[in-house]
Design a protein around this motif. Structure first.
Motif, PDB file in Angstrom:
ATOM      1  N   SER A  35      30.064 -32.064 -14.120  1.00 29.66           N
ATOM      2  CA  SER A  35      30.903 -31.604 -13.619  1.00 29.66           C
ATOM      3  C   SER A  35      31.798 -31.753 -11.976  1.00 29.66           C
ATOM      4  N   MET A  36      30.795 -32.366 -11.050  1.00 28.67           N
ATOM      5  CA  MET A  36      31.872 -32.848  -9.734  1.00 28.67           C
ATOM      6  C   MET A  36      31.877 -33.535  -9.849  1.00 28.67           C
ATOM      7  N   MET A  37      32.346 -34.971 -11.081  1.00 31.76           N
ATOM      8  CA  MET A  37      33.396 -35.849 -10.910  1.00 31.76           C
ATOM      9  C   MET A  37      34.487 -35.542 -11.632  1.00 31.76           C
ATOM     10  N   VAL A  38      34.252 -35.118 -12.605  1.00 32.61           N
ATOM     11  CA  VAL A  38      35.416 -33.584 -13.702  1.00 32.61           C
ATOM     12  C   VAL A  38      36.286 -33.414 -12.638  1.00 32.61           C
ATOM     13  N   SER A  39      35.741 -32.271 -12.017  1.00 34.14           N
ATOM     14  CA  SER A  39      36.655 -30.993 -10.485  1.00 34.14           C
ATOM     15  C   SER A  39      36.796 -31.994  -9.619  1.00 34.14           C
ATOM     16  N   ILE A  40      36.884 -32.764  -9.112  1.00 31.42           N
ATOM     17  CA  ILE A  40      37.062 -33.410  -8.136  1.00 31.42           C
ATOM     18  C   ILE A  40      37.966 -34.320  -8.315  1.00 31.42           C
ATOM     19  N   ALA A  41      38.190 -34.454 -10.086  1.00 28.03           N
ATOM     20  CA  ALA A  41      39.295 -35.708 -10.256  1.00 28.03           C
ATOM     21  C   ALA A  41      40.410 -34.735 -10.244  1.00 28.03           C
ATOM     22  N   PHE A  42      40.002 -33.496 -11.562  1.00 29.74           N
ATOM     23  CA  PHE A  42      41.616 -32.333 -11.701  1.00 29.74           C
ATOM     24  C   PHE A  42      41.415 -32.015 -10.434  1.00 29.74           C
ATOM     25  N   GLY A  43      41.332 -31.325  -9.622  1.00 29.44           N
ATOM     26  CA  GLY A  43      41.585 -30.468  -7.901  1.00 29.44           C
ATOM     27  C   GLY A  43      42.348 -31.512  -6.921  1.00 29.44           C
ATOM     28  N   THR A  44      42.361 -32.870  -7.501  1.00 31.65           N
ATOM     29  CA  THR A  44      42.753 -33.674  -6.498  1.00 31.65           C
ATOM     30  C   THR A  44      44.384 -34.559  -7.255  1.00 31.65           C
ATOM     31  N   ILE A  45      44.048 -34.181  -8.712  1.00 29.82           N
ATOM     32  CA  ILE A  45      45.545 -34.226  -8.963  1.00 29.82           C
ATOM     33  C   ILE A  45      46.163 -32.922  -8.828  1.00 29.82           C
ATOM     34  N   LEU A  46      46.422 -31.746  -9.552  1.00 29.57           N
ATOM     35  CA  LEU A  46      46.633 -30.419  -9.679  1.00 29.57           C
ATOM     36  C   LEU A  46      46.735 -30.381  -8.424  1.00 29.57           C
ATOM     37  N   GLY A  47      46.375 -31.137  -6.932  1.00 30.42           N
ATOM     38  CA  GLY A  47      46.666 -30.103  -5.415  1.00 30.42           C
ATOM     39  C   GLY A  47      47.822 -31.021  -5.259  1.00 30.42           C
ATOM     40  N   THR A  48      47.697 -32.379  -5.704  1.00 29.42           N
ATOM     41  CA  THR A  48      49.302 -33.241  -5.166  1.00 29.42           C
ATOM     42  C   THR A  48      50.487 -33.278  -6.418  1.00 29.42           C
ATOM     43  N   LEU A  49      50.403 -32.073  -7.114  1.00 26.98           N
ATOM     44  CA  LEU A  49      51.094 -31.820  -8.418  1.00 26.98           C
ATOM     45  C   LEU A  49      51.928 -30.527  -7.899  1.00 26.98           C
ATOM     46  N   ILE A  50      51.136 -29.636  -6.962  1.00 25.63           N
ATOM     47  CA  ILE A  50      51.843 -28.635  -6.520  1.00 25.63           C
ATOM     48  C   ILE A  50      52.877 -28.658  -5.292  1.00 25.63           C
ATOM     49  N   GLN A  51      54.179 -28.018  -5.687  1.00 22.56           N
ATOM     50  CA  GLN A  51      54.709 -28.756  -4.288  1.00 22.56           C
ATOM     51  C   GLN A  51      55.223 -27.348  -3.392  1.00 22.56           C
ATOM     52  N   ASN A  52      54.632 -27.014  -3.105  1.00 23.82           N
ATOM     53  CA  ASN A  52      54.683 -25.492  -2.175  1.00 23.82           C
ATOM     54  C   ASN A  52      53.078 -25.506  -1.399  1.00 23.82           C
ATOM     55  N   LYS A  53      51.736 -26.685  -2.127  1.00 24.66           N
ATOM     56  CA  LYS A  53      51.106 -26.557  -1.660  1.00 24.66           C
ATOM     57  C   LYS A  53      50.466 -25.554  -1.097  1.00 24.66           C
ATOM     58  N   ASP A  54      50.499 -24.640  -2.119  1.00 19.88           N
ATOM     59  CA  ASP A  54      49.190 -23.228  -2.463  1.00 19.88           C
ATOM     60  C   ASP A  54      48.332 -23.540  -3.354  1.00 19.88           C
ATOM     61  N   THR A  80      45.878 -21.955  -4.298  1.00 19.44           N
ATOM     62  CA  THR A  80      45.364 -21.043  -5.352  1.00 19.44           C
ATOM     63  C   THR A  80      45.107 -21.661  -6.539  1.00 19.44           C
ATOM     64  N   ILE A  81      46.506 -22.210  -7.335  1.00 17.44           N
ATOM     65  CA  ILE A  81      46.507 -22.455  -8.715  1.00 17.44           C
ATOM     66  C   ILE A  81      45.546 -23.661  -8.516  1.00 17.44           C
ATOM     67  N   PRO A  82      45.338 -24.829  -8.094  1.00 18.01           N
ATOM     68  CA  PRO A  82      44.335 -26.085  -8.844  1.00 18.01           C
ATOM     69  C   PRO A  82      43.014 -25.491  -8.263  1.00 18.01           C
ATOM     70  N   THR A  83      42.796 -24.922  -6.721  1.00 15.61           N
ATOM     71  CA  THR A  83      40.940 -24.370  -6.815  1.00 15.61           C
ATOM     72  C   THR A  83      40.819 -23.760  -8.254  1.00 15.61           C
ATOM     73  N   ILE A  84      41.693 -23.116  -7.967  1.00 21.28           N
ATOM     74  CA  ILE A  84      41.438 -21.838  -9.736  1.00 21.28           C
ATOM     75  C   ILE A  84      40.919 -23.029 -11.326  1.00 21.28           C
ATOM     76  N   ILE A  85      41.835 -23.595 -11.061  1.00 22.75           N
ATOM     77  CA  ILE A  85      42.046 -24.327 -12.874  1.00 22.75           C
ATOM     78  C   ILE A  85      40.937 -25.732 -12.291  1.00 22.75           C
ATOM     79  N   SER A  86      40.972 -26.617 -11.360  1.00 20.54           N
ATOM     80  CA  SER A  86      39.731 -27.235 -11.398  1.00 20.54           C
ATOM     81  C   SER A  86      38.332 -26.703 -11.072  1.00 20.54           C
ATOM     82  N   VAL A  87      38.504 -25.843 -10.689  1.00 24.79           N
ATOM     83  CA  VAL A  87      36.939 -24.963 -10.413  1.00 24.79           C
ATOM     84  C   VAL A  87      35.866 -24.728 -11.723  1.00 24.79           C
ATOM     85  N   LEU A  88      37.059 -24.083 -12.493  1.00 27.63           N
ATOM     86  CA  LEU A  88      36.663 -23.957 -13.823  1.00 27.63           C
ATOM     87  C   LEU A  88      36.591 -24.872 -14.814  1.00 27.63           C
TER      88      LEU A  88
END
Length: 284
Positions: free
Chosen positions: A41-60, A62-70
């Motif tokens: 769970s730790m590795m998949v959430s870190i990986a998804f969080g990093t990927i989603l964080g780089t995709l968010i153009q407005n650097k918010d 909220t969305i990458p944190t919620i999705i990767s934590v879930l």
């Protein structure tokens, strides 16, 4: 392309660990189960969080944190529940921590270094998952079972196949000439570093501010902004959806950005972490 390969790799390997743990649930005790659930769970959430964080153009965050934590919580529960409730709880907690850390890392990355970091996370992820699969194999051994021909792992869990895939992904990252480039990102329109040839407005860029933080220009007239830099931090990355900016400034120099005529209104831009901001007010 690198991002989609990374997502596919993470999904396949994470799913295999869940399946492999479930298949060997009767041979795993609570302590190894907690370690397996927490790590997966730790590795998949870190990986998804990093990927989603780089995709968010407005650097918010909220969305990458919620999705990767879930995602991390779901994976932690599914991995640990076949073994014990304690293992699933351990996985849930690790998923929360990994999702927050991964999304923070992804959002803080500058565009020119995001692909390098995603590749690095992929390498670390694959190495950890290979060790995790080995752990499940070792904990599942039983002296009472007669020796038999070992079952072949699927391709997704084959270390040689994963190594080849990582090499291919490395070629994608380090083979691109723009990865270490300080020029604007591909796809940015009407913006480039050039020699000034029309009306110039100067903005001094420091690690904590754009000065002046508001420019007033006339509509219908092309102009140039000289972002004059010294040593910069996140202010060296300028982002704006309204202006089409995704620019990495060079330090200790003049950075001339050509802008075509704009309609009357106020246009916003911000640094790479959305902490420091500036505006361009266009009047008739």
């Amino acid at each position: 392309m690198l991002i989609w390969i990374s997502i596919t790799l993470v999904v396949l390997l994470t799913s295999y660990v869940i399946y492999y743990t479930f298949r060997n649930r009767d041979k795993l005790t609570s302590m190894p189960g907690m370690m397996i659930s927490m790590t997966n769970s730790m590795m998949v959430s870190i990986a998804f969080g990093t990927i989603l964080g780089t995709l968010i153009q407005n650097k918010d965050l909220t969305i990458p944190t919620i999705i990767s934590v879930l995602i991390g919580m779901i994976v932690g529960y599914l991995t640990g529940r076949p073994i014990s409730l304690m293992a699933s709880l351990d996985g849930l907690g690790a998923g929360i921590m990994g999702g927050m850390m991964g999304s923070m890392l992804g959002v803080m990355l500058q565009p020119k270094s995001s692909e390098i970091m995603i590749y690095f996370i992929d390498v670390v992820y694959v190495l950890v998952i290979i060790l995790l699969i080995r752990l499940i194999e070792e904990e599942s051994k039983s002296d009472t079972i007669k020796p038999s021909t070992p079952k072949k792992k699927p391709l997704v869990a084959n270390p040689i196949v994963l190594l080849v895939l990582l090499i291919f992904m490395g070629i994608l990252v380090f083979g691109k000439g723009t990865v270490f480039s300080n020029t604007s990102e591909p796809g940015v329109k009407d913006v480039k570093f050039d020699t000034p040839s029309s009306q110039i407005y100067e903005v001094v860029v420091t690690p904590t501010a754009y000065t002046p933080n508001n420019l007033v220009v006339k509509s219908g007239t092309p102009f140039i902004i000289n972002f004059k830099t010294g040593i910069v931090g996140c202010t060296g990355i300028i982002l704006s959806e309204e202006l089409g900016f995704n620019i990495a400034l060079k330090e200790n120099t003049n950075n001339y950005i050509n802008i075509k005529s704009l309609k009357p209104g106020t246009y916003h831009y911000n640094c790479g972490m959305n902490m420091y901001k500036g505006t361009i007010t266009v009047v008739k």
